[in-house]
Design a protein around this motif. Structure first.
Motif, PDB file in Angstrom:
ATOM      1  N   GLU A 117     -11.741  29.736  -2.905  1.00  0.00           N
ATOM      2  CA  GLU A 117     -10.421  30.292  -2.627  1.00  0.00           C
ATOM      3  C   GLU A 117      -9.853  29.753  -1.235  1.00  0.00           C
ATOM      4  OE1 GLU A 117      -6.969  31.982  -3.854  1.00  0.00           O
ATOM      5  OE2 GLU A 117      -8.687  31.546  -5.122  1.00  0.00           O
ATOM      6  N   GLU A 121      -6.780  27.704   0.008  1.00  0.00           N
ATOM      7  CA  GLU A 121      -5.753  28.092   0.668  1.00  0.00           C
ATOM      8  C   GLU A 121      -5.500  27.137   1.851  1.00  0.00           C
ATOM      9  OE1 GLU A 121      -6.995  31.972   2.115  1.00  0.00           O
ATOM     10  OE2 GLU A 121      -6.490  32.973   0.180  1.00  0.00           O
ATOM     11  N   GLN A 125      -0.466  23.903  -1.209  1.00  0.00           N
ATOM     12  CA  GLN A 125      -0.281  24.097  -2.830  1.00  0.00           C
ATOM     13  C   GLN A 125      -0.669  22.799  -3.530  1.00  0.00           C
ATOM     14  OE1 GLN A 125       4.229  24.662  -2.581  1.00  0.00           O
ATOM     15  NE2 GLN A 125       3.886  26.063  -4.149  1.00  0.00           N
ATOM     16  N   GLN A 129      -0.875  21.317 -11.405  1.00  0.00           N
ATOM     17  CA  GLN A 129      -2.100  21.909 -12.318  1.00  0.00           C
ATOM     18  C   GLN A 129      -1.982  21.852 -13.620  1.00  0.00           C
ATOM     19  OE1 GLN A 129      -4.888  24.044 -10.909  1.00  0.00           O
ATOM     20  NE2 GLN A 129      -5.268  23.438 -12.975  1.00  0.00           N
ATOM     21  N   ARG A 150      -6.347  37.999  -9.240  1.00  0.00           N
ATOM     22  CA  ARG A 150      -5.840  36.802  -8.580  1.00  0.00           C
ATOM     23  C   ARG A 150      -6.228  35.607  -8.257  1.00  0.00           C
ATOM     24  NH1 ARG A 150      -0.425  37.651  -7.742  1.00  0.00           N
ATOM     25  NH2 ARG A 150      -0.308  36.169  -6.002  1.00  0.00           N
ATOM     26  N   GLY A 185      -3.188  34.307 -10.177  1.00  0.00           N
ATOM     27  CA  GLY A 185      -2.353  34.060  -9.208  1.00  0.00           C
ATOM     28  C   GLY A 185      -2.674  32.836  -8.424  1.00  0.00           C
ATOM     29  N   THR A 186      -3.837  32.294  -8.208  1.00  0.00           N
ATOM     30  CA  THR A 186      -4.091  31.082  -7.651  1.00  0.00           C
ATOM     31  C   THR A 186      -3.384  30.030  -8.522  1.00  0.00           C
ATOM     32  OG1 THR A 186      -6.155  31.940  -6.853  1.00  0.00           O
ATOM     33  CG2 THR A 186      -6.025  29.428  -7.007  1.00  0.00           C
ATOM     34  N   LYS A 189       0.204  29.374  -7.966  1.00  0.00           N
ATOM     35  CA  LYS A 189       0.853  28.957  -6.851  1.00  0.00           C
ATOM     36  C   LYS A 189       0.918  27.496  -6.940  1.00  0.00           C
ATOM     37  CE  LYS A 189      -1.850  32.163  -3.560  1.00  0.00           C
ATOM     38  NZ  LYS A 189      -3.109  32.489  -2.825  1.00  0.00           N
ATOM     39  N   LYS A 191       2.925  23.917  -7.335  1.00  0.00           N
ATOM     40  CA  LYS A 191       4.134  23.245  -7.326  1.00  0.00           C
ATOM     41  C   LYS A 191       4.624  23.282  -8.679  1.00  0.00           C
ATOM     42  CE  LYS A 191       4.138  21.244  -2.793  1.00  0.00           C
ATOM     43  NZ  LYS A 191       4.117  19.972  -2.254  1.00  0.00           N
ATOM     44  N   HIS A 226       6.676  31.097 -13.955  1.00  0.00           N
ATOM     45  CA  HIS A 226       6.660  30.211 -12.900  1.00  0.00           C
ATOM     46  C   HIS A 226       7.891  29.536 -12.935  1.00  0.00           C
ATOM     47  CE1 HIS A 226       5.055  26.489 -10.923  1.00  0.00           C
ATOM     48  NE2 HIS A 226       4.114  27.153 -10.349  1.00  0.00           N
TER      49      HIS A 226
END
Length: 242
Positions: A117, A121, A125, A129, A150, A185-186, A189, A191, A226
């Protein structure tokens, strides 16, 4: 949410690979979130072909996999590390040090989740995905629950999920009971999210995920929140959508 139906799986795979090729052509340093399982295999084959033909290069790109089984050595034929090597990474010009997959053999799994994780970070971004969809609505290995974690975490796999993945193992009993997965949650994130689904057996969960209520009991329904999701469906997977 842009939902596109295709009459054939071949056309779907062509479109999916085309989106990724276009991204890499405009952004050679793109960060790709990659998925495993049967769904992306056709897309990966077309990406390998495009790379060998010189249409696209992965030379400056990075990849980050959604998940990995707990307790499987990376050289085990059913590990997601082995899957990614076989289906994509060993056949394109991506640098091995730019390919990232959780370590399901880590002595301290919680520390491994934190490491992965933190890595996500630090790199910023994910540009795109790629996701498949489980029969119970899971994305990554985020199973239906009253609440979802998350960040990257260890998850107990549902029997339905283990049964669906048993085809990759010699016996159903060999399917691991746990996995490390990016949290919803990840995933959110990123784009852009590219959700790919095919098969009549997924039609009901596709309808729930895309047109049903947003609920953690169907993790994929959270994709409705999203701002940039492309959904590629074959005719059978999209047959119940209104």
């Amino acid at each position: 949410m842009n939902i596109i139906k295709f009459e054939t799986q071949e056309a779907l795979n062509e479109a999916g690979s085309g989106i990724i090729v276009s991204l890499l052509q405009t952004n050679p340093r793109a960060k790709l979130g990659l998925a495993t399982g049967g769904t992306p295999v056709g897309i990966y084959k077309k990406l390998v072909s495009a790379c060998k033909q010189g249409t696209v290069s992965f030379g400056k790109a990075s990849s980050f996999n959604l998940d990995e089984y707990v307790g499987l050595d990376r050289n085990h034929a059913a590990s997601y590390y082995a899957f990614m090597q076989e289906q994509l990474l060993a056949h394109v010009d991506i640098a091995p040090e730019r390919c990232h997959i959780p370590n399901g053999m880590a002595a301290d799994l919680e520390a491994e989740c934190l490491r992965y994780e933190t890595l996500l970070e630090q790199v910023g971004q994910i540009d795109l995905q790629l996701l498949g969809l489980g029969h119970n609505g899971h994305i990554g290995f985020n199973e239906p629950d009253g609440a979802l974690i998350r960040g990257t975490h260890v998850v107990e796999l549902r029997e339905q999920t283990r049964a669906a993945n048993a085809r990759f193992f010699d016996t159903p009993e060999q399917v691991p009971t746990k996995a490390i997965t990016m949290g919803v949650g990840t995933i959110l994130k990123a784009k852009m999210i590219l959700l790919v689904v095919h098969g009549k057996d997924k039609a009901e969960i596709v309808k729930q995920a895309l047109q049903g209520p947003i609920t953690t009991e169907c993790p994929a329904s959270l994709l409705q929140t999203h701002p940039n999701v492309a959904v590629l469906l074959d005719a059978e997977a999209g047959s119940l959508l209104s």
